[in-house]
Design an enzyme around this catalytic site. Structure first.
Site, PDB file in Angstrom:
ATOM      1  N   TRP A  10       7.825  -4.011   6.794  1.00 53.66           N
ATOM      2  CA  TRP A  10       8.781  -4.206   7.880  1.00 53.66           C
ATOM      3  C   TRP A  10       9.739  -5.374   7.660  1.00 53.66           C
ATOM      4  O   TRP A  10      10.754  -5.469   8.328  1.00 53.66           O
ATOM      5  CB  TRP A  10       8.037  -4.428   9.204  1.00 53.66           C
ATOM      6  N   SER A  48       0.794  -5.690   1.594  1.00 52.71           N
ATOM      7  CA  SER A  48      -0.161  -6.771   1.392  1.00 52.71           C
ATOM      8  C   SER A  48      -1.030  -6.517   0.164  1.00 52.71           C
ATOM      9  O   SER A  48      -1.186  -5.370  -0.283  1.00 52.71           O
ATOM     10  CB  SER A  48      -1.057  -6.921   2.619  1.00 52.71           C
ATOM     11  N   GLU A  72       4.558  -4.211  -5.173  1.00 50.23           N
ATOM     12  CA  GLU A  72       4.999  -5.579  -4.917  1.00 50.23           C
ATOM     13  C   GLU A  72       4.197  -6.058  -3.731  1.00 50.23           C
ATOM     14  O   GLU A  72       4.361  -5.567  -2.609  1.00 50.23           O
ATOM     15  CB  GLU A  72       6.507  -5.625  -4.635  1.00 50.23           C
ATOM     16  N   CYS A 102       8.396 -12.484   1.074  1.00 51.95           N
ATOM     17  CA  CYS A 102       7.329 -12.651   0.078  1.00 51.95           C
ATOM     18  C   CYS A 102       7.687 -13.670  -0.999  1.00 51.95           C
ATOM     19  O   CYS A 102       6.810 -14.334  -1.543  1.00 51.95           O
ATOM     20  CB  CYS A 102       7.004 -11.310  -0.572  1.00 51.95           C
TER      21      CYS A 102
END
Length: 477
Positions: free
Chosen positions: A150, A228, A249, A283
Site C-alpha cells: 500500500w 513484508s 522486494e 522501505c
C-alpha cells in the site's frame, strides 16, 4: 469510482462475486472513500484462465508491437496524471505533490520497458561440435501473479506490469485492499491503450479468494511480491509445490553514515526530506543514522530544527509536506517503537506524539537521539516518521554495528573522501548504496535487496530478465 471499476478480468471491468465488501478508508480523516465488492475464488480462476489463454498470442507478438502497446499505456497515464494523483493522495494519505511524482515515476516504467522490450538480446557461443553453433536466447516465463503493498500503490504496480508485459508474459495482479483505486487507475490506462483482453488482470479481495488460488495454481509460473519479509517467507513455502520462480522486494532498515568530512547542510537537507516523505513509510528510507561524534550534536539539532518546520496535514492540502500513517495499526506500532526507545535511554528531541488533526492517523515528525543499538527504532524497520540517531568514533566498530541486520535493501553515506567512498560502497552489505544521495529508485536502474530484504531486481535492464527463461539451442548443420 470503485463502482465504475472493481475487478478487471479478460479486458473488462466487472463487479466481484465474493461475499465481502471492502471498505476503503481515507487515512487523513478516517472517512470511507467507498466500498468494493470483493473478488471470489471463481473470479480469480477466471482471471487465471484469461491470462493463460492470452499468453500464447501475447508472447508471439513481435517485441516492437508489445513496445507500441506500452508506449500507448504511457500516453494514457500522462493524460490521467491529475486525476490519478488525487486518488493516490486520498487512499494513501501522502501529499498531493508526492502522489503526482509517484504517478510520473510509474509512467517512466512503461516508457523504459517499451524500449527494453526491443532489447531482449541473446548471444552466440562457439560450439565444440564441428559445424555446430550454440544459441542462447530468452523466452517469457508464462503467467505471472503479482502482489503489491500500500505504501506506493502505483509505482509498485508499474514495476511489475511493465517488465512482465515487455517480456511477453501475462499477469494477474492483486493490489493491497487498502489502496485498490490507485491500481485501478493504472488498469484503466491499460484498457484505454487497447491492451488485448486477458493480458493483464486485476483481482481485489481477501487472501482466501485471491492469494491462495494464485499460489496453488500450476498455471502461475512466476511470482512477484513487494511486501513484508514475513510474507515473503510464507510465499516461498507456499510456492514450493508448484516450483514457481520468485522475485521479492521485502523489508528494509537502511543505515545512514555521516562521516566527519560530510557536507553537513547537504546531509541534513536530503535526510530530512527523504526520512519524512510518505510519513516515513518507505522501505528504502534512512532509518538509523550513525553520525561521527564530531558532527553529532549539530546533526541532531539540525535534523530536529528542520523536522519542526514540516507541515503535517491532509494530503490534498497544498501546504502539507507530511501526511498521515496509513491506518490505526501503524499509529499504534509507531507509538510502541518510540516508547521502547525511551525505555532504553533515547532522548526525544522533537515529536514523539500523536497529532490531533481531525480523525486522521497523524504522528509528529520524530527525532530520537542517543538511541541504543538494541532499541526497536534502530534494530528493526520502523516504517514511520522516526529518525533514530546515534554516534560513532571508531570505523571498525561502526561496520559491525551497521551490518548487524538481517535487512539489506538500501544503505547510505555522506563523505567527500574518494577513498572512503570506495571503501564504504564495498563494505556495505546491501543491494543498493547511495553516496551523498538518496536517489536510488528509477526505471533505468535495478532496484532490490539481499539477505532478508529479498531476491531479484525490478528496474533497469536486469528487471526484465526475472520474467524470462533462458534457453540454449545447440544447432549442427
Amino acid at each position: 469510482m470503485y463502482d465504475d471499476f472493481g475487478q478487471f478480468i479478460n479486458g473488462k471491468w466487472c463487479k466481484g462475486s465474493g461475499q465481502e465488501r471492502i471498505n476503503v478508508i481515507d487515512p487523513g480523516n478516517g472517512n470511507s472513500l467507498g466500498e468494493i465488492q470483493a473478488a471470489s475464488v471463481s473470479d480469480t480462476h477466471d482471471a487465471l484462465k484469461a491470462a493463460e489463454q492470452a499468453f500464447t498470442q501475447w508472447k508471439a507478438l513481435q517485441s516492437w508491437t508489445r513496445a507500441d502497446f506500452l508506449q500507448a499505456v504511457a500516453r494514457e497515464m500522462v493524460a490521467a496524471t491529475q486525476q490519478a494523483a488525487r486518488v493516490i493522495s486520498l487512499e494513501s494519505g501522502k501529499p498531493l505533490a508526492q502522489a503526482k511524482r509517484e504517478w510520473e515515476l510509474s509512467t517512466d516504467q512503461f516508457i523504459w520497458y517499451a524500449e527494453e522490450a526491443r532489447r531482449i538480446y541473446g548471444r552466440i557461443v562457439e560450439s565444440r561440435v564441428p559445424g555446430g553453433r550454440c544459441e542462447v536466447f530468452h523466452e517469457p516465463v508464462g503467467v505471472v501473479a503479482a502482489f503489491t503493498a500500500w505504501n506506493f500503490p502505483v509505482v509498485l504496480v508499474a514495476r511489475k506490469l511493465a517488465p512482465a508485459l515487455a517480456a511477453g508474459c501475462t499477469v494477474v495482479l492483486r493490489p493491497s485492499s487498502e489502496v485498490p483505486g490507485s491500481a485501478m487507475m493504472v488498469f484503466e490506462c491499460l484498457r484505454k491503450a487497447g491492451l488485448p483482453a486477458g493480458v493483464a488482470n486485476l483481482v481485489v479481495g481477501p487472501t482466501a479468494a485471491t492469494y491462495e488460488p494464485l499460489m496453488a495454481s500450476p498455471t502461475v509460473r512466476k511470482i512477484s511480491l513487494t511486501g513484508s519479509t514475513q510474507l515473503g517467507q510464507q510465499m516461498i513455502r507456499d510456492s514450493a509445490n508448484t516450483i514457481k520462480r520468485l522475485s521479492m522486494e521485502l523489508g528494509g532498515n537502511a543505515p545512514v553514515i555521516v562521516y566527519q568530512d560530510a557536507d553537513l547542510e547537504k546531509a541534513l537537507d536530503l535526510s530530512v526530506a527523504t526520512k519524512f516523505a510518505n510519513c516515513g513509510q518507505v522501505c528504502v528510507t534512512g532509518d538509523r543514522f550513525y553520525v561521527h561524534e564530531s558532527l553529532y550534536s549539530a546533526f541532531v539539532e539540525g535534523f530536529a530544527s528542520r523536522a519542526r518546520k514540516l507541515k503535517t496535514g491532509y494530503g490534498l492540502d497544498e501546504a502539507t509536506t507530511m501526511g498521515p500513517l496509513i491506518n490505526a495499526r501503524r499509529l499504534e506500532a509507531i507509538e510502541a517503537i518510540v516508547a521502547d526507545a525511551r525505555n532504553k535511554g533515547a532522548r526525544v528531541v522533537t515529536g514523539g506524539e500523536r497529532l490531533a488533526i481531525g480523525n486522521g492517523y497523524f504522528y509528529a515528525p520524530t527525532v530520537l537521539a542517543d538511541v541504543a543499538d538494541d532499541a526497536k527504532a534502530l534494530a528493526e524497520e520502523n516504517f514511520g516518521p522516526i529518525a533514530a540517531i546515534t554516534s560513532f568514533s571508531n570505523h571498525e566498530d561502526l561496520w559491525q554495528r551497521v551490518n548487524n541486520s538481517d535487512f539489506a535493501l538500501s544503505a547510505y553515506a555522506f563523505t567527500r573522501d574518494p577513498a572512503l567512498i570506495r571503501e564504504t560502497v564495498s563494505r556495505f552489505e546491501s543491494g543498493m548504496v547511495g553516496i551523498n544521495s538518496y536517489a536510488l529508485a528509477a526505471a533505468e536502474v535495478p532496484f532490490g535487496g539481499v539477505k532478508a530484504s529479498g531476491m531479484g531486481r525490478e528496474g533497469g535492464s536486469e528487471g526484465i530478465l526475472d520474467y524470462m527463461n533462458v534457453k540454449l539451442a545447440q544447432i549442427v548443420l
